[in-house]
Design an enzyme around this catalytic site. Structure first.
Site, PDB file in Angstrom:
ATOM      1  N   HIS A   1      -2.178   5.618  -9.219  1.00 36.21           N
ATOM      2  CA  HIS A   1      -1.038   6.366  -8.666  1.00 36.21           C
ATOM      3  C   HIS A   1       0.278   5.800  -9.203  1.00 36.21           C
ATOM      4  O   HIS A   1       1.122   6.543  -9.716  1.00 36.21           O
ATOM      5  CB  HIS A   1      -1.075   6.284  -7.131  1.00 36.21           C
ATOM      6  CG  HIS A   1       0.018   7.062  -6.461  1.00 36.21           C
ATOM      7  ND1 HIS A   1      -0.194   8.308  -5.913  1.00 36.21           N
ATOM      8  CD2 HIS A   1       1.320   6.769  -6.240  1.00 36.21           C
ATOM      9  CE1 HIS A   1       0.945   8.744  -5.393  1.00 36.21           C
ATOM     10  NE2 HIS A   1       1.874   7.827  -5.579  1.00 36.21           N
ATOM     11  N   GLU A   2       0.459   4.483  -9.098  1.00 35.43           N
ATOM     12  CA  GLU A   2       1.694   3.865  -9.577  1.00 35.43           C
ATOM     13  C   GLU A   2       1.785   3.916 -11.100  1.00 35.43           C
ATOM     14  O   GLU A   2       2.883   4.070 -11.653  1.00 35.43           O
ATOM     15  CB  GLU A   2       1.779   2.412  -9.090  1.00 35.43           C
ATOM     16  CG  GLU A   2       1.747   2.253  -7.577  1.00 35.43           C
ATOM     17  CD  GLU A   2       2.808   3.062  -6.861  1.00 35.43           C
ATOM     18  OE1 GLU A   2       3.891   3.282  -7.448  1.00 35.43           O
ATOM     19  OE2 GLU A   2       2.563   3.491  -5.721  1.00 35.43           O
TER      20      GLU A   2
ATOM     21  N   HIS B   1       3.244   7.313 -11.994  1.00 32.72           N
ATOM     22  CA  HIS B   1       4.707   7.314 -11.893  1.00 32.72           C
ATOM     23  C   HIS B   1       5.343   6.636 -13.099  1.00 32.72           C
ATOM     24  O   HIS B   1       6.279   7.148 -13.705  1.00 32.72           O
ATOM     25  CB  HIS B   1       5.145   6.568 -10.619  1.00 32.72           C
ATOM     26  CG  HIS B   1       4.882   7.297  -9.344  1.00 32.72           C
ATOM     27  ND1 HIS B   1       5.270   8.605  -9.141  1.00 32.72           N
ATOM     28  CD2 HIS B   1       4.297   6.898  -8.185  1.00 32.72           C
ATOM     29  CE1 HIS B   1       4.923   8.982  -7.914  1.00 32.72           C
ATOM     30  NE2 HIS B   1       4.327   7.953  -7.322  1.00 32.72           N
TER      31      HIS B   1
ATOM     32  N   ASP C   1       6.219  11.188  -1.837  1.00 28.86           N
ATOM     33  CA  ASP C   1       6.652  11.741  -3.128  1.00 28.86           C
ATOM     34  C   ASP C   1       6.858  13.249  -3.034  1.00 28.86           C
ATOM     35  O   ASP C   1       7.854  13.780  -3.533  1.00 28.86           O
ATOM     36  CB  ASP C   1       5.615  11.435  -4.211  1.00 28.86           C
ATOM     37  CG  ASP C   1       5.396   9.945  -4.397  1.00 28.86           C
ATOM     38  OD1 ASP C   1       6.356   9.194  -4.174  1.00 28.86           O
ATOM     39  OD2 ASP C   1       4.268   9.548  -4.759  1.00 28.86           O
TER      40      ASP C   1
END
Length: 339
Positions: free
Chosen positions: A133-134, A137, A209
């Site tokens: 997930h990170e 980004h 988000d």
């Protein structure tokens, strides 16, 4: 307040961070009719504030307050005081005689991202999901030109978040272009897109988000006139007669047909940004794997480390890096297989 006596030489000063809820009677001529706006300090102001708070703190020769000021855009005076105090505490806990640059970096991260919760037990599945997930980004932020530089990426829980991707602007910004806002929405969608590509499912980690992306798209359409379909118009009138005990309300000053068009335009902006993020991640899938592997292994990555990982053609962490090292020694041919 019923009024003021006409005493010469007496000046009455009041301060508030909510001028919108004041009684208009207080703001009539002869009362509080002068307003001095105190915004957040700029880079020069932050440097001067840091000098004041750091006056009694022993600093090492490597500490540059100007550099710290440039790396803390949007910080208030209280935030900067907190950074200095936290840096001094971190140095004292390690029995240092002076505060070093690394202490200021860690203090700034604590103020920006919250306190690390290393005692929190996280399963390997959640850790891997958070890492991708990170990494989503981060990779989208690096691949879109003009986005704010990535300062640090972490999968150590901080506050209520399981992971954090922190971007810091190079300089103070006072206005944003349409392209930069669309890029920001794409970066926000990068985490959910990575989950969809790698795991073919979604988690609740993208909730904040999605909320930020939707709100930003709504403001683009309804407040900033950045929609080609809706044009340079403002939709929704805010209640300007706010007083004590009343909530801020937005009145609907448009038709149902217009409301449907607004909803469709907001959805289009978010959907297109999501597809933009998916395309970037699919085109750089190996970089996404490399980033997530390094996050799982190191838990924290700085902006410089992210640049090295993205620019490298071979995995630098995890099983892939060990396999690459073995291939470099052995002449046996090796074929990479991507998931």
């Amino acid at each position: 307040m019923d009024g003021f006596e006409s005493n010469e030489g007496v000046i009455l000063i009041a301060a508030t961070n909510r001028p919108d809820v004041l009684d208009p009677a207080l703001l009539r001529p002869g009362r509080f009719d002068r307003q001095v706006v105190v915004p957040r300090p700029d880079v020069k102001g932050r440097e001067m504030i840091l000098k004041v708070h750091a006056k009694k703190v022993p600093l090492s020769e490597g500490v540059n307050l100007e550099t710290i000021a440039r790396g803390t855009p949007g910080f208030s005076g209280a935030d900067l005081a907190n950074v200095v105090n936290e840096a001094a505490l971190l140095a004292a806990r390690q029995d240092k005689t002076a505060v070093e640059p690394i202490d200021f970096d860690n203090a700034k991260d604590k103020v920006l991202m919250g306190v690390e919760r290393r005692s929190m037990v996280i399963s390997d599945v959640e850790k891997k999901s958070t890492a991708y997930h990170e990494a989503g980004h981060t990779l989208v932020a690096k691949m879109i030109p003009g986005t704010d530089p990535v300062h640090k990426v972490s999968i150590i829980p901080r506050g209520r978040a399981l992971g954090v991707t922190m971007q810091l602007p190079i300089e103070d910004k006072h206005s944003y272009s349409r392209e930069s806002l669309l890029a920001r929405i794409a970066v926000l969608m990068g985490g959910r897109a990575a989950e969809d590509i790698i795991f073919n499912t979604f988690t609740t980690g993208a909730g904040n988000d999605i909320e930020q992306a939707t709100e930003m798209a709504r403001k683009m359409v309804c407040e900033w006139g950045m929609s080609d379909l809706m044009g340079p118009l403002s939709f929704g009138k805010k209640d300007e007669s706010i007083f004590l005990g009343r909530e801020m309300a937005t009145h609907k000053n448009y038709s149902e047909q217009t409301a449907e068009r607004i909803d469709d335009e907001i959805k289009r902006i978010v959907d297109e940004s999501y597809q933009r993020a998916r395309t970037i991640l699919n085109e750089n899938l190996q970089k996404l794997h490399n980033l997530s592997e390094c996050l799982i292994e190191k838990e924290n990555l700085t902006g410089a480390e992210v640049d090295v990982i993205i620019e490298s053609d071979t995995p630098l962490c995890g099983a892939g890096s060990r396999q690459t090292a073995e291939v470099a020694v052995s002449p046996v041919q090796h074929t990479d297989i991507q998931a």
